[in-house]
Scaffold this active site. Structure first.
Site, mmCIF file in Angstrom:
data_model
loop_
_atom_site.group_PDB
_atom_site.id
_atom_site.type_symbol
_atom_site.label_atom_id
_atom_site.label_comp_id
_atom_site.label_asym_id
_atom_site.label_seq_id
_atom_site.Cartn_x
_atom_site.Cartn_y
_atom_site.Cartn_z
ATOM 1 N N GLU A 1 -9.616 -1.861 5.462
ATOM 2 C CA GLU A 1 -10.268 -1.498 6.721
ATOM 3 C C GLU A 1 -11.535 -2.326 6.930
ATOM 4 O OE1 GLU A 1 -8.451 0.018 8.510
ATOM 5 O OE2 GLU A 1 -7.888 2.042 7.939
ATOM 6 N N ASP B 1 0.825 -1.213 0.000
ATOM 7 C CA ASP B 1 0.000 0.000 0.000
ATOM 8 C C ASP B 1 0.860 1.264 0.000
ATOM 9 O OD1 ASP B 1 0.931 -0.387 2.603
ATOM 10 O OD2 ASP B 1 -1.028 -0.919 3.399
#
Ligand code: PGA
Length: 265
Positions: A143, A67
């Site tokens: 998330e 990421d």
């Protein structure tokens, strides 16, 4: 899942590095999936030591990072490009063109994310994916409520993650709100996954990932669907596991456990 619990962060980092090096020695052109954050620093330090002192060779290795923050250029000290160069790449003999980190400054996110997925496939797929876990159970920046089939894309960071990561920024308001992240589905395609976690702050997330129901509320729990996950924990991160005696017993008695993963006497 194979679960290994160590007495210290140093021990778990050494074991994870030894297991990574085993694969690199068997397959010198391995593709590694890499993570940032505090957790893998010990693993990177040990791999750097093995490169310097034992000749561990990265010249044919390719890496893909999980990421990157959206909006931070490569030169920003909190960007994950910067982190990887400072803490790993510049200390080993990897070719810069073989290191891939998502581009935080692209202006065509969709095209970039599709390209990143394709680069992973064209490189032969990831042999070992290194993962940390967030206090909210996230793997990469997936998330809670991220699709368990998700691919590389833009994700809005949770408040918990922004609070956790604000320690690296001058003020909390500086923490980016978005990241480009490999998806849970992308991660699950790696041939082997090493999940590493340290400290009591991770104990609830770790227990949810290993023993909880498979749920997008803890995206680490999706690892239960993968056939080759090795988990490296210290005692604190393992502190909320219900079957901890079982894992200890296996670690001490399992004849097939690779030597590097055994508990140190
Ligand atoms: P940390 O982050 O290693 O800095 O705790 C882990 C994560 O958010 O995945």
């Amino acid at each position: 899942m194979q679960i290994y619990i160590f007495d210290s962060y140093e021990d778990l980092s050494t074991a994870a590095a030894a297991a990574t090096a085993d694969t690199l020695n068997l397959k010198p052109d391995s593709v590694l999936g890499l993570a940032t954050g505090s957790t893998p620093l010990g693993l990177y330090r040990e791999l750097i030591r093995m490169h310097r002192e034992e000749g561990l060779d990265f010249s044919r290795v390719t890496t893909f990072n999980l990421d990157e923050y959206v909006g931070l250029p490569k030169t920003h000290p909190q960007s994950y490009h910067f982190f990887m160069n400072r803490n790993f790449f510049r200390h080993i003999n990897i070719l810069p063109q073989n290191t891939y980190v998502p581009a935080g400054t692209t202006n065509n996110h969709k095209a970039f994310c599709d390209w990143y997925e394709n680069r992973i496939k064209e490189s032969g797929g990831i042999d070992i994916q290194i993962l940390g876990i967030g206090t909210d159970g996230h793997i990469a920046f997936n998330e809670p409520t991220s699709s368990l089939g998700s691919r590389t894309r833009i994700k809005t960071l949770s408040k918990q993650t922004r609070d956790d990561n604000s320690r690296f920024f001058e003020k909390p308001g500086d923490v980016p709100v978005y990241a480009i992240t490999m998806g849970v589905g992308t991660i699950l395609e790696a041939r082997r996954i090493f999940l590493i976690a340290t400290g009591a702050a991770k104990a609830v997330a770790v227990a949810g990932a290993i023993e909880g129901p498979v749920s997008s509320m803890n995206t680490g729990s999706a690892l239960q669907l993968h056939q080759d996950v090795v988990v490296f924990l210290d005692n604190e991160a393992a502190g909320k596991l219900k079957l901890i005696d079982y894992y200890h017993w296996i670690q001490e008695n399992e004849p097939d456990a690779p030597e590097v993963l055994r508990k140190q006497p």
